[in-house]
Scaffold this motif. Structure first.
Motif, PDB file in Angstrom:
ATOM      1  N   ILE A 141       0.867  -1.175   0.000  1.00  0.00           N
ATOM      2  CA  ILE A 141       0.000   0.000   0.000  1.00  0.00           C
ATOM      3  C   ILE A 141       0.907   1.228   0.000  1.00  0.00           C
ATOM      4  CG2 ILE A 141      -1.771   1.291   1.255  1.00  0.00           C
ATOM      5  CD1 ILE A 141      -2.746  -1.403   0.104  1.00  0.00           C
ATOM      6  N   LEU A 142       0.738   2.067  -1.002  1.00  0.00           N
ATOM      7  CA  LEU A 142       1.580   3.253  -1.136  1.00  0.00           C
ATOM      8  C   LEU A 142       0.970   4.471  -0.460  1.00  0.00           C
ATOM      9  CD1 LEU A 142       2.354   2.586  -4.858  1.00  0.00           C
ATOM     10  CD2 LEU A 142       3.948   2.299  -2.963  1.00  0.00           C
ATOM     11  N   ARG A 143      -0.360   4.571  -0.505  1.00  0.00           N
ATOM     12  CA  ARG A 143      -1.076   5.717   0.073  1.00  0.00           C
ATOM     13  C   ARG A 143      -2.511   5.302   0.337  1.00  0.00           C
ATOM     14  NH1 ARG A 143      -0.940  10.611   1.533  1.00  0.00           N
ATOM     15  NH2 ARG A 143      -2.532  12.142   1.085  1.00  0.00           N
ATOM     16  N   LYS A 162      -5.067   2.241  -8.549  1.00  0.00           N
ATOM     17  CA  LYS A 162      -5.818   3.132  -7.654  1.00  0.00           C
ATOM     18  C   LYS A 162      -7.170   2.498  -7.396  1.00  0.00           C
ATOM     19  CE  LYS A 162      -3.354   7.182  -8.946  1.00  0.00           C
ATOM     20  NZ  LYS A 162      -3.213   8.530  -8.646  1.00  0.00           N
ATOM     21  N   MET A 163      -7.500   2.362  -6.141  1.00  0.00           N
ATOM     22  CA  MET A 163      -8.736   1.715  -5.725  1.00  0.00           C
ATOM     23  C   MET A 163      -9.574   2.725  -4.948  1.00  0.00           C
ATOM     24  SD  MET A 163      -7.801  -1.308  -6.836  1.00  0.00           S
ATOM     25  CE  MET A 163      -9.004  -2.413  -6.184  1.00  0.00           C
ATOM     26  N   GLU A 164     -10.888   2.501  -4.949  1.00  0.00           N
ATOM     27  CA  GLU A 164     -11.786   3.394  -4.220  1.00  0.00           C
ATOM     28  C   GLU A 164     -13.029   2.621  -3.818  1.00  0.00           C
ATOM     29  OE1 GLU A 164     -12.091   7.710  -5.320  1.00  0.00           O
ATOM     30  OE2 GLU A 164     -14.125   7.045  -5.834  1.00  0.00           O
ATOM     31  N   LYS A 165     -13.524   2.942  -2.630  1.00  0.00           N
ATOM     32  CA  LYS A 165     -14.687   2.228  -2.104  1.00  0.00           C
ATOM     33  C   LYS A 165     -15.476   3.176  -1.205  1.00  0.00           C
ATOM     34  CE  LYS A 165     -15.371  -1.856   0.842  1.00  0.00           C
ATOM     35  NZ  LYS A 165     -14.677  -2.937   1.547  1.00  0.00           N
ATOM     36  N   LEU A 166     -16.791   3.237  -1.402  1.00  0.00           N
ATOM     37  CA  LEU A 166     -17.667   4.009  -0.524  1.00  0.00           C
ATOM     38  C   LEU A 166     -18.052   3.111   0.641  1.00  0.00           C
ATOM     39  CD1 LEU A 166     -19.231   6.681  -0.094  1.00  0.00           C
ATOM     40  CD2 LEU A 166     -21.159   5.589  -1.235  1.00  0.00           C
ATOM     41  N   ILE A 167     -17.848   3.580   1.860  1.00  0.00           N
ATOM     42  CA  ILE A 167     -18.122   2.772   3.046  1.00  0.00           C
ATOM     43  C   ILE A 167     -19.000   3.546   4.021  1.00  0.00           C
ATOM     44  CG2 ILE A 167     -15.952   1.475   2.898  1.00  0.00           C
ATOM     45  CD1 ILE A 167     -14.935   3.330   5.218  1.00  0.00           C
ATOM     46  N   PRO A 168     -19.781   2.826   4.826  1.00  0.00           N
ATOM     47  CA  PRO A 168     -20.422   3.521   5.949  1.00  0.00           C
ATOM     48  C   PRO A 168     -19.304   3.909   6.919  1.00  0.00           C
ATOM     49  CG  PRO A 168     -20.976   1.166   5.951  1.00  0.00           C
ATOM     50  CD  PRO A 168     -20.102   1.422   4.764  1.00  0.00           C
ATOM     51  N   LEU A 169     -19.310   5.127   7.392  1.00  0.00           N
ATOM     52  CA  LEU A 169     -18.272   5.562   8.319  1.00  0.00           C
ATOM     53  C   LEU A 169     -18.523   4.876   9.658  1.00  0.00           C
ATOM     54  CD1 LEU A 169     -15.833   7.440   8.245  1.00  0.00           C
ATOM     55  CD2 LEU A 169     -17.247   9.208   9.240  1.00  0.00           C
ATOM     56  N   PRO A 170     -17.550   4.084  10.130  1.00  0.00           N
ATOM     57  CA  PRO A 170     -17.793   3.356  11.376  1.00  0.00           C
ATOM     58  C   PRO A 170     -17.972   4.305  12.555  1.00  0.00           C
ATOM     59  CG  PRO A 170     -15.502   3.123  10.702  1.00  0.00           C
ATOM     60  CD  PRO A 170     -16.217   3.873   9.613  1.00  0.00           C
ATOM     61  N   LYS A 171     -18.833   3.908  13.461  1.00  0.00           N
ATOM     62  CA  LYS A 171     -19.134   4.722  14.639  1.00  0.00           C
ATOM     63  C   LYS A 171     -17.866   4.956  15.451  1.00  0.00           C
ATOM     64  CE  LYS A 171     -22.194   5.027  18.588  1.00  0.00           C
ATOM     65  NZ  LYS A 171     -23.297   4.419  19.326  1.00  0.00           N
ATOM     66  N   TYR A 172     -17.726   6.182  15.935  1.00  0.00           N
ATOM     67  CA  TYR A 172     -16.606   6.484  16.816  1.00  0.00           C
ATOM     68  C   TYR A 172     -17.041   7.492  17.865  1.00  0.00           C
ATOM     69  CZ  TYR A 172     -15.998  10.469  13.566  1.00  0.00           C
ATOM     70  OH  TYR A 172     -16.194  11.568  12.775  1.00  0.00           O
ATOM     71  N   GLY A 173     -16.444   7.352  19.019  1.00  0.00           N
ATOM     72  CA  GLY A 173     -16.611   8.299  20.113  1.00  0.00           C
ATOM     73  C   GLY A 173     -15.230   8.881  20.351  1.00  0.00           C
ATOM     74  N   PRO A 214       0.621  -3.771  -7.031  1.00  0.00           N
ATOM     75  CA  PRO A 214       0.095  -5.133  -7.053  1.00  0.00           C
ATOM     76  C   PRO A 214       1.158  -6.220  -7.200  1.00  0.00           C
ATOM     77  CG  PRO A 214      -0.305  -4.080  -9.157  1.00  0.00           C
ATOM     78  CD  PRO A 214       0.306  -3.044  -8.256  1.00  0.00           C
ATOM     79  N   ASN A 215       2.373  -5.840  -7.563  1.00  0.00           N
ATOM     80  CA  ASN A 215       3.437  -6.827  -7.715  1.00  0.00           C
ATOM     81  C   ASN A 215       4.767  -6.156  -7.354  1.00  0.00           C
ATOM     82  OD1 ASN A 215       4.975  -9.023  -8.312  1.00  0.00           O
ATOM     83  ND2 ASN A 215       4.480  -9.083 -10.485  1.00  0.00           N
ATOM     84  N   PRO A 216       5.046  -6.037  -6.055  1.00  0.00           N
ATOM     85  CA  PRO A 216       6.214  -5.273  -5.618  1.00  0.00           C
ATOM     86  C   PRO A 216       7.562  -5.810  -6.094  1.00  0.00           C
ATOM     87  CG  PRO A 216       4.770  -5.779  -3.771  1.00  0.00           C
ATOM     88  CD  PRO A 216       4.251  -6.529  -4.948  1.00  0.00           C
TER      89      PRO A 216
END
Length: 183
Positions: free
Chosen positions: A44-46, A120-131, A84-86
């Motif tokens: 993972i670069l970024r 480059k990858m991208e994914k929409l996620i539900p933002l996990p709950k945090y306190g 993907p192939n270091p």
């Protein structure tokens, strides 16, 4: 001041004040970010969450920006760049050596080809709950599965008493319900 101008002024002032109020609701905080990669086949670069990110080099980096308060229904876009192939280029050629601590023309040419294959990858996620937050932890599982942990209690639950060595990744993958192999 005419009645119409006064009314226009009041409406404008209320619009400005309501705009400031909505901006106040969107307060953000700066927190560190880190990358945990459980897939030994990639680098993972970024990684970023809604554009605020860190390198994949390991350790905490400062600072990322997240909403100050979590609200139900929040979503975020997690983006990452991976190698993907270091160890080789698509044609199978291995990375050339440097000479006397300096890159060579052969290495620079190899690297230019190599970098062109980053994904480059991208994914929409539900933002996990945090306190209370200990930062953003990006966790990369096999099969291009990415997770984000922000809450301190959740981070402690996931990472406490993990075995060391070769069993670390497989246990973390299991705790997160990830796949160990891809189809």
């Amino acid at each position: 001041m005419s009645r119409n101008k006064l009314l226009a002024f009041i409406i404008s002032a209320l619009a400005l004040l309501s705009g400031c109020q909505s901006m106040a609701d969107e307060a953000t905080i700066g927190i560190p970010g880190r990358v945990v990669n459980t897939d030994s086949n990639i680098i993972i670069l970024r990684a970023s969450l809604n554009g605020s990110g860190v390198s994949g080099a390991g350790g905490d980096e400062c600072c990322m920006s997240i909403p100050a308060k979590w609200k139900p229904g929040m979503t975020a876009t997690i983006s990452w760049t991976k190698d993907p192939n270091p160890k080789a280029n698509p044609d199978g050629t291995k990375e050339p050596s440097w000479t006397n601590g300096r890159s060579t023309p052969e290495w620079r040419k190899w690297m230019k080809t190599h970098e062109a294959n980053y994904k480059k990858m991208e994914k929409l996620i539900p933002l996990p709950k945090y306190g209370e937050t200990c930062g953003v932890t990006f966790i990369f599982l096999p099969c291009d599965d990415a997770r984000v942990v922000i809450d301190c209690e959740e981070e402690h639950r996931l990472f406490s008493k993990l075995p060391g060595g070769n069993n670390f990744d497989s246990e973390l993958i299991r705790r997160l319900g990830g796949k160990k192999t891809c189809r």
